[in-house]
Each structure stands twice: as C-alpha cells, then as structure tokens.
Motif scaffolding. Sequence first.
Motif, PDB file in Angstrom:
ATOM      1  N   TRP A  38      53.615  35.092  43.740  1.00  0.00           N
ATOM      2  CA  TRP A  38      52.579  34.162  43.285  1.00  0.00           C
ATOM      3  C   TRP A  38      51.259  34.441  43.988  1.00  0.00           C
ATOM      4  CZ3 TRP A  38      50.588  30.516  46.797  1.00  0.00           C
ATOM      5  CH2 TRP A  38      49.707  29.586  46.251  1.00  0.00           C
ATOM      6  N   LEU A  39      51.306  34.637  45.310  1.00  0.00           N
ATOM      7  CA  LEU A  39      50.086  34.883  46.072  1.00  0.00           C
ATOM      8  C   LEU A  39      49.436  36.206  45.680  1.00  0.00           C
ATOM      9  CD1 LEU A  39      48.061  34.068  48.216  1.00  0.00           C
ATOM     10  CD2 LEU A  39      49.640  34.967  49.958  1.00  0.00           C
ATOM     11  N   VAL A  40      50.231  37.237  45.531  1.00  0.00           N
ATOM     12  CA  VAL A  40      49.686  38.538  45.116  1.00  0.00           C
ATOM     13  C   VAL A  40      49.044  38.423  43.731  1.00  0.00           C
ATOM     14  CG1 VAL A  40      50.303  40.914  44.464  1.00  0.00           C
ATOM     15  CG2 VAL A  40      51.218  39.906  46.579  1.00  0.00           C
ATOM     16  N   ARG A  41      49.685  37.691  42.823  1.00  0.00           N
ATOM     17  CA  ARG A  41      49.100  37.496  41.483  1.00  0.00           C
ATOM     18  C   ARG A  41      47.776  36.755  41.548  1.00  0.00           C
ATOM     19  NH1 ARG A  41      54.515  36.640  40.043  1.00  0.00           N
ATOM     20  NH2 ARG A  41      54.247  34.386  40.066  1.00  0.00           N
ATOM     21  N   ILE A  42      47.674  35.746  42.428  1.00  0.00           N
ATOM     22  CA  ILE A  42      46.421  35.001  42.577  1.00  0.00           C
ATOM     23  C   ILE A  42      45.294  35.933  43.035  1.00  0.00           C
ATOM     24  CG2 ILE A  42      45.242  33.366  44.116  1.00  0.00           C
ATOM     25  CD1 ILE A  42      47.522  31.496  43.809  1.00  0.00           C
ATOM     26  N   VAL A  43      45.568  36.735  44.051  1.00  0.00           N
ATOM     27  CA  VAL A  43      44.543  37.645  44.572  1.00  0.00           C
ATOM     28  C   VAL A  43      44.184  38.697  43.530  1.00  0.00           C
ATOM     29  CG1 VAL A  43      44.040  39.393  46.329  1.00  0.00           C
ATOM     30  CG2 VAL A  43      45.157  37.241  46.990  1.00  0.00           C
TER      31      VAL A  43
END
Length: 110
Positions: free
Chosen positions: A94-99
């Motif tokens: 999720w965090l990688v997708r946000i960035v």
Amino acid sequence: MKQYVIDEIRPQDFEKIKGYLDETYGEAGVDGLYWVPVDEALLSGVQQAHQACAPFFVALELGPDRLAAEFLVRTRSRVRCDCIHYADERQRNWLVRIVDAMFENLEIIT
C-alpha cells in the motif's frame, strides 16, 4: 530502519513533491517529516485491538534530493507498544503504491 527510498530527486521535482505532500498531509514538521495515516482496513490484528493507540501512521521524510518512506507503522501517542511494528506485506505494498502514484500523478520520472 526499513525504507522505500527514491533518491536523486531534481530541485524542481522536490518543489512539486513538497507542494503535494503539504497539501495532502499538512505541512511538514521537523526535518521534512510527513505523517501518512494508515487505512484502518490495513491494520494488523494487534493494531486494531489497540484503539487507545490509534490512529496509526507511516512517515515520509522528504530531503532536498530524496524521499524515504519508512516501513514502520506507528502511533504518534506512544514511543513503544506492541502495536508499533514493521509493515506487513499488505501495508508495505500500500505504501509503495501511494509513493509511486504520487510520482506518476506529478509526472516525475524515477
């Protein structure tokens, strides 16, 4: 610290990223640190059980030439607790997708 780091950011891209982060997560406090709230659906069982520690966040640290997304899911109300731990696979993805989505939306090529 486990992190997702994008480095060699150009000065003009730094300004775009800073503007986006300021608008989306509020202006940075200390040293370009932004707090990204973790969606409740992504919390681990321990984090869901610790309502007194909620809400939970991950930190983004923006420097002049890099952005580091920390994989530590934490609360801002305590320094140590069982609910503070490294992101599991769902949280990490999720965090990688946000960035990645931020860079894509800002049309910054990494």
